[in-house]
Design an enzyme around this catalytic site. Sequence first.
Site, short mmCIF file in Angstrom:
data_model
loop_
_atom_site.label_atom_id
_atom_site.label_comp_id
_atom_site.label_asym_id
_atom_site.label_seq_id
_atom_site.Cartn_x
_atom_site.Cartn_y
_atom_site.Cartn_z
CG HIS A 29 59.11 47.33 -0.77
ND1 HIS A 29 58.02 46.56 -0.43
CD2 HIS A 29 58.62 48.58 -1.01
CE1 HIS A 29 56.92 47.31 -0.46
NE2 HIS A 29 57.27 48.55 -0.80
CD GLU B 232 43.05 22.51 3.33
OE1 GLU B 232 42.70 23.18 4.32
OE2 GLU B 232 42.28 21.73 2.73
CG ASN C 245 57.69 43.73 2.03
OD1 ASN C 245 57.73 42.74 2.75
ND2 ASN C 245 57.88 43.69 0.73
N GLY C 246 55.86 47.16 4.27
CA GLY C 246 55.74 48.56 4.69
C GLY C 246 55.63 48.68 6.20
CB ILE D 92 42.08 36.03 -2.22
CG1 ILE D 92 41.41 34.95 -1.35
CG2 ILE D 92 42.77 35.39 -3.41
CD1 ILE D 92 42.31 33.85 -0.85
NE ARG E 112 47.34 39.48 2.51
CZ ARG E 112 46.78 40.26 1.61
NH1 ARG E 112 45.84 39.76 0.83
NH2 ARG E 112 47.14 41.51 1.47
CG LEU F 212 61.36 25.73 -6.17
CD1 LEU F 212 60.35 24.99 -5.28
CD2 LEU F 212 62.02 26.85 -5.36
CB SER G 248 46.64 43.99 -11.78
OG SER G 248 45.71 43.22 -11.05
CG ASP H 255 50.45 42.40 2.79
OD1 ASP H 255 51.10 43.38 2.40
OD2 ASP H 255 49.28 42.48 3.21
#
Length: 266
Positions: free
Chosen positions: A45, A211, A30-31, A199, A192, A139, A74, A28
């Site tokens: 982005h 965690e 980018n803007g 979340i 985050r 990975l 979504s 989170d």
Amino acid sequence: MAGRGFTSSTQSIPDISQGPRHVAIIMDGNGRWARKRFLPRMAGHTRGVEALRGTIRAAIERDVEYLTVFAFSSENWRRPAEEVSFLMQLFIKSLQKEVSRLHENGIRFRVIGDRSRFEPALVKAIEAAEALTAGNTRLHLSVAANYGGRWDVLAAANRVLAKNPGAREIDEEALAAELSMSFAPEPDLFIRTGGEQRISNFLLWQLAYTELYFTDTLWPDFDSGTLDTAIASYRERERRFGRTSEQLTPARTVAASRDSDMECHA
Ligand code: IPE
Ligand code: IPE
Ligand code: MG
């Protein structure tokens, strides 16, 4: 990897000294990164894709086995049509550009989320990338796109019901087996970026005992150093899963080490 079992993290206690096997990230900010530079949000982005490339490399170097990133929720369809369309095109372009490199690096690529709203070109690119990398194990990279935690749980429940017509109850094991991340252990570490502490409908079921780590770093600025700080924070945690400190490995509870024969049972 040797010594690391394949049980759900809510059932057995992972050894934190080995670092997280599964890292889940909400990418989170980018803007805001772009706005700070008087650039259009889209520039943020685009830089975000570069940050992801670096993070994948850093995760491999740190023996992370599963990296799951939230790229489009979504709820993100609520954004202006121009931004949604830019993000979809960026997804297709990045996939086309990066897929051979992912494959060369032994990365297994998956998309989790509801694909029914994607345009055919994107679905095709996703399917091709998943097929090409299906045999890789270095990975497991999962990109959550048009993903929502509630959608995931409901879709899983509906699949269980479809397989067991007339069933009156669903058990945890049957539901977990139908979730979109059923192939992976639950995330050990959630990160985050961007400063928000929520979340946002990411992996609701799977984050039950993960965690959590929040950082103000904006996603385009995220790098191996930020990842190391998050992993260092993880290593300082005590994962108890409902138990008391004393029940954990005797080595960690110095005072009790001599007379305690308690071991951690799953
Ligand atoms: C995250 O960055 C990327 C997506 C949700 C697609 P944002 O676009 O949410 O950036 P901010 O939160 O507005 O800074
Ligand atoms: C969450 O970011 C989803 C992704 C990073 C893809 P948002 O920026 O959309 O989250 P909220 O809606 O502000 O919580
Ligand atoms: Mg955001």
